[in-house]
Enzyme design. Structure first.
Site, mmCIF file in Angstrom:
data_model
loop_
_atom_site.group_PDB
_atom_site.id
_atom_site.type_symbol
_atom_site.label_atom_id
_atom_site.label_comp_id
_atom_site.label_asym_id
_atom_site.label_seq_id
_atom_site.Cartn_x
_atom_site.Cartn_y
_atom_site.Cartn_z
ATOM 1 N N ASP A 110 -0.113 -12.279 3.658
ATOM 2 C CA ASP A 110 -1.303 -11.674 3.392
ATOM 3 C C ASP A 110 -1.857 -11.337 2.069
ATOM 4 O O ASP A 110 -2.864 -10.929 1.636
ATOM 5 C CB ASP A 110 -1.325 -10.128 3.983
ATOM 6 C CG ASP A 110 -1.426 -10.256 5.679
ATOM 7 O OD1 ASP A 110 -2.179 -11.035 6.235
ATOM 8 O OD2 ASP A 110 -0.820 -9.342 6.251
ATOM 9 N N HIS A 152 -0.575 0.001 1.186
ATOM 10 C CA HIS A 152 0.559 -0.656 1.783
ATOM 11 C C HIS A 152 1.508 -1.212 0.777
ATOM 12 O O HIS A 152 2.668 -1.297 1.247
ATOM 13 C CB HIS A 152 -0.017 -2.128 2.637
ATOM 14 C CG HIS A 152 -1.038 -1.768 3.648
ATOM 15 N ND1 HIS A 152 -0.643 -0.696 4.635
ATOM 16 C CD2 HIS A 152 -2.018 -2.124 4.030
ATOM 17 C CE1 HIS A 152 -1.578 -0.676 5.482
ATOM 18 N NE2 HIS A 152 -2.603 -1.479 5.219
ATOM 19 N N HIS A 189 -5.999 1.008 8.993
ATOM 20 C CA HIS A 189 -4.521 0.986 9.144
ATOM 21 C C HIS A 189 -3.516 2.168 8.632
ATOM 22 O O HIS A 189 -4.010 3.100 7.898
ATOM 23 C CB HIS A 189 -4.296 -0.031 8.263
ATOM 24 C CG HIS A 189 -5.036 -1.336 8.621
ATOM 25 N ND1 HIS A 189 -6.139 -1.623 8.112
ATOM 26 C CD2 HIS A 189 -4.743 -2.514 9.606
ATOM 27 C CE1 HIS A 189 -6.848 -2.814 8.718
ATOM 28 N NE2 HIS A 189 -5.822 -3.287 9.429
ATOM 29 N N ARG A 281 -15.009 -6.197 10.363
ATOM 30 C CA ARG A 281 -14.411 -7.722 10.633
ATOM 31 C C ARG A 281 -13.309 -7.436 11.036
ATOM 32 O O ARG A 281 -12.605 -8.216 11.984
ATOM 33 C CB ARG A 281 -14.589 -8.422 9.447
ATOM 34 C CG ARG A 281 -14.386 -9.942 9.446
ATOM 35 C CD ARG A 281 -14.575 -10.688 8.284
ATOM 36 N NE ARG A 281 -13.598 -11.837 8.402
ATOM 37 C CZ ARG A 281 -13.589 -12.465 7.171
ATOM 38 N NH1 ARG A 281 -14.208 -12.316 5.987
ATOM 39 N NH2 ARG A 281 -12.931 -13.549 7.476
ATOM 40 N N TYR A 314 -14.084 -4.714 5.615
ATOM 41 C CA TYR A 314 -14.045 -5.915 5.609
ATOM 42 C C TYR A 314 -15.555 -6.498 6.095
ATOM 43 O O TYR A 314 -15.723 -7.705 6.146
ATOM 44 C CB TYR A 314 -13.114 -6.867 6.367
ATOM 45 C CG TYR A 314 -11.696 -6.121 5.828
ATOM 46 C CD1 TYR A 314 -11.005 -6.616 4.877
ATOM 47 C CD2 TYR A 314 -11.067 -5.108 6.567
ATOM 48 C CE1 TYR A 314 -10.167 -6.108 4.340
ATOM 49 C CE2 TYR A 314 -10.059 -4.407 5.745
ATOM 50 C CZ TYR A 314 -9.474 -5.094 4.816
ATOM 51 O OH TYR A 314 -8.521 -4.418 4.162
HETATM 52 F F1 V1D Z 1 -7.389 -12.322 8.928
HETATM 53 C C1 V1D Z 1 -6.783 -12.788 8.021
HETATM 54 C C2 V1D Z 1 -7.114 -13.892 7.170
HETATM 55 C C3 V1D Z 1 -6.536 -14.425 6.136
HETATM 56 C C4 V1D Z 1 -5.304 -13.528 5.666
HETATM 57 C C5 V1D Z 1 -5.262 -12.494 6.281
HETATM 58 C C6 V1D Z 1 -5.813 -11.958 7.402
HETATM 59 C C7 V1D Z 1 -5.319 -10.710 8.118
HETATM 60 C C8 V1D Z 1 -5.976 -9.901 9.106
HETATM 61 N N1 V1D Z 1 -5.356 -9.006 9.198
HETATM 62 N N2 V1D Z 1 -4.161 -10.181 7.898
HETATM 63 C C9 V1D Z 1 -4.214 -9.092 8.831
HETATM 64 C C10 V1D Z 1 -3.159 -8.186 8.690
HETATM 65 N N3 V1D Z 1 -1.773 -8.782 8.490
HETATM 66 C C11 V1D Z 1 -1.145 -9.237 9.767
HETATM 67 C C12 V1D Z 1 -0.120 -10.097 9.734
HETATM 68 C C13 V1D Z 1 0.541 -10.579 10.802
HETATM 69 N N4 V1D Z 1 1.861 -10.282 10.431
HETATM 70 C C14 V1D Z 1 2.789 -11.148 9.955
HETATM 71 C C15 V1D Z 1 1.095 -9.441 9.271
HETATM 72 O O1 V1D Z 1 -1.401 -8.659 11.043
HETATM 73 C C16 V1D Z 1 -3.127 -7.271 7.297
HETATM 74 C C17 V1D Z 1 -4.403 -6.218 7.339
HETATM 75 C C18 V1D Z 1 -4.145 -5.514 6.018
HETATM 76 C C19 V1D Z 1 -5.154 -4.286 6.074
HETATM 77 C C20 V1D Z 1 -5.369 -3.720 4.783
HETATM 78 C C21 V1D Z 1 -5.955 -2.432 4.600
HETATM 79 O O2 V1D Z 1 -7.207 -2.365 5.318
HETATM 80 O O3 V1D Z 1 -5.389 -1.408 5.185
HETATM 81 C C22 V1D Z 1 -6.126 -2.017 3.074
HETATM 82 N N5 V1D Z 1 -6.291 -0.904 2.763
HETATM 83 O O4 V1D Z 1 -6.408 -0.735 1.524
HETATM 84 C C23 V1D Z 1 -6.342 -2.115 0.856
HETATM 85 C C24 V1D Z 1 -6.173 -2.660 1.944
HETATM 86 CA CA CA Z 2 -4.985 5.149 8.104
#
Ligand code: V1D
Ligand code: CA
Length: 440
Positions: A110, A152, A189, A281, A314
């Site tokens: 990520d 995070h 989150h 999103r 997003y």
């Molecule tokens: F959809 C994607 C496309 C490209 C790269 C990443 C993503 C994506 C979407 N959701 N990554 C996620 C979340 N990661 C997972 C991974 C699967 N596992 C192995 C991990 O589900 C991460 C979401 C992060 C959210 C960040 C936040 O909104 O909380 C934030 N707050 O402050 C800054 C960011």
């Molecule tokens: Ca929260």
């Protein structure tokens, strides 16, 4: 008099005009995670220009931050992790493959390595530290950094689009002056990095409201309430998809009222992640701007120094709407529902309105689930109040420094996760910096 008595009644002291400081760096929005990545720093430019077009800059002090140094960052993060962040680039990452997996950065994670990544972290972290210093000096009532809130990031690990945890660093700064700091997280989150940093201390209470169950990062269960000295000082509010304004208010306000009454913080940090809005999103809540901003309005009503930070978000046109509106709430300024003309006007097409209408989406939070979560958390807080050792007074803080507080004895910033090796120093040694006032 209890904090509750100081609450906003629309005309009472809680509604008094606040001195607001706003921190923004014109380069922050030029950083780019990559075409397929949902995190778009460009949203910060949209938000800033919307804030400018509403004329809100005239009602607050606007500052360009200093760039946070590696020394400031290692008040929380490990030296090897910050050294890695400061050296890694898209051109040299082939030489860092072991460290990339150790620190959870790079392609297929990520947290990609992109151009000027370290400068990006220096900007948003500098803003949050400067904002905390502004509050510490009693030079503002509310300080705002919409580029911060990267909740995070861990001591030695990037996670969930976050590299340096500006929130932990800002809280460490606030702890130099305040005995107790409250952290609240309304991003969809779980605020895991901040919770983990302060899990074993009673000087920081963390409260996160989040989607729980088959959702990143997977932590933040109701029963995760802190450990050692910090037992009872982590509050988690696990929620289901489709969350509405009314349901959110029914849990947010009673929980926060009780926390303010019991914990009596000297400063409050509110992470305003905009991915809890309708139509996000990545998110699946259904909050309007008004429902989201009600959290800001409510926390402002307690008349305690308040640090407002960004976070996730997003659907970038809605992120800009949200943080512009919340800036107006901080300022007690009424702003029009018609978006004023600005450099990014076309993003707000076709309606060119500020406010959002929630979607016709099922709310999977019922009265019963909301009531059960609220009752359990209020009981946790009641137990804290009943504990004989807990007598909160406005005593001066111990002014901890790196030298005085080193080691991993379960104190502030220590990693107490059972599966990790730990070590390193805690406390903040950051020197005070002058942020530059922005002229026109
Ligand atoms: F959809 C994607 C496309 C490209 C790269 C990443 C993503 C994506 C979407 N959701 N990554 C996620 C979340 N990661 C997972 C991974 C699967 N596992 C192995 C991990 O589900 C991460 C979401 C992060 C959210 C960040 C936040 O909104 O909380 C934030 N707050 O402050 C800054 C960011
Ligand atoms: Ca929260």
């Amino acid at each position: 008099m209890s904090n509750l008595a100081l609450q906003n009644t629309n005309s009472g002291p809680g509604n008094a005009k606040k001195r607001v400081s706003y921190f923004y760096h014109s380069e922050v929005g030029h950083h780019y995670y990559g075409p397929a990545h949902p995190m778009k720093p460009h949203r910060l430019k949209l938000a800033h220009h919307l804030i400018l077009s509403y004329g809100l800059y005239q009602k607050m002090e606007c500052y360009r931050p200093h760039l946070a140094s590696a020394n400031e960052m290692t008040a929380f993060h490990s030296e090897d992790y910050i050294s890695f962040l400061s050296r890694i680039t898209p051109d040299n990452l082939r030489n860092f493959s072991t460290q990339m997996s150790k620190f959870n950065a790079g392609e297929f994670t990520d947290c990609p390595v992109f151009d000027n990544l370290y400068e990006f972290t220096q900007i948003y972290t500098g803003c949050s530290i400067d904002a905390a210093i502004k509050l510490n000096n009693d030079a503002s009532d509310i300080a705002i950094n919409w580029s911060g809130g990267l909740h995070h990031a861990k001591k030695s690990e990037a996670s969930g689009f976050c590299y340096v945890n500006d929130i932990v660093l800002a809280i460490l700064e606030l702890l130099k002056v305040h005995s107790r700091v409250l952290y609240i997280d309304i991003d969809i989150h779980h605020g895991d990095g901040v919770e983990e940093a302060f899990y074993c201390t009673d000087r920081v209470m963390t409260a996160s409201f989040h989607k729980y169950g088959d959702f990143f990062p997977g932590t933040g269960g109701l029963k995760d309430t802190g450990a050692r000295e910090g037992a009872g000082y982590s509050v988690n509010c696990p929620l289901n998809g489709g969350m509405t304004d009314d349901a959110y208010e029914q849990v947010f306000k009673p929980v926060m009222n009780k926390i303010m009454e019991v914990f009596k913080p000297g400063a409050v940090v509110l992470q305003c992640g905009a991915d809890s809005l309708t139509g996000d999103r990545l998110g699946c809540f259904n909050l309007s701007l008004k429902g989201h901003a009600e959290c800001v309005r409510h926390m402002k009503s307690f008349n305690v120094p308040l640090l407002l930070l960004g976070g996730g978000g997003y659907t970038i046109r809605n992120v800009a709407r949200c943080w512009a509106y919340e800036t107006s709430v901080a300022l007690n300024a009424e702003i029009s529902n018609d978006i004023p003309y600005n450099d990014y006007f076309e993003y707000f097409s076709p309606c060119f309105k500020l406010h959002l209408t929630p979607a016709p989406q099922e709310n999977l939070n019922t009265d019963d689930t909301i009531s059960a979560v609220r009752t359990e958390i209020l009981q946790q807080l009641q137990n804290l109040q009943g504990a004989p050792s807990v007598q909160f007074q406005d005593v001066p803080p111990p002014f901890m420094t790196k030298q005085e507080e080193g080691g991993n004895d379960g104190g502030i910033g220590d990693d107490v996760r059972p599966t990790h090796t730990v070590g390193g120093e805690v406390g903040s040694s950051a020197k005070e910096h002058e942020s530059e006032m922005m002229v026109d």
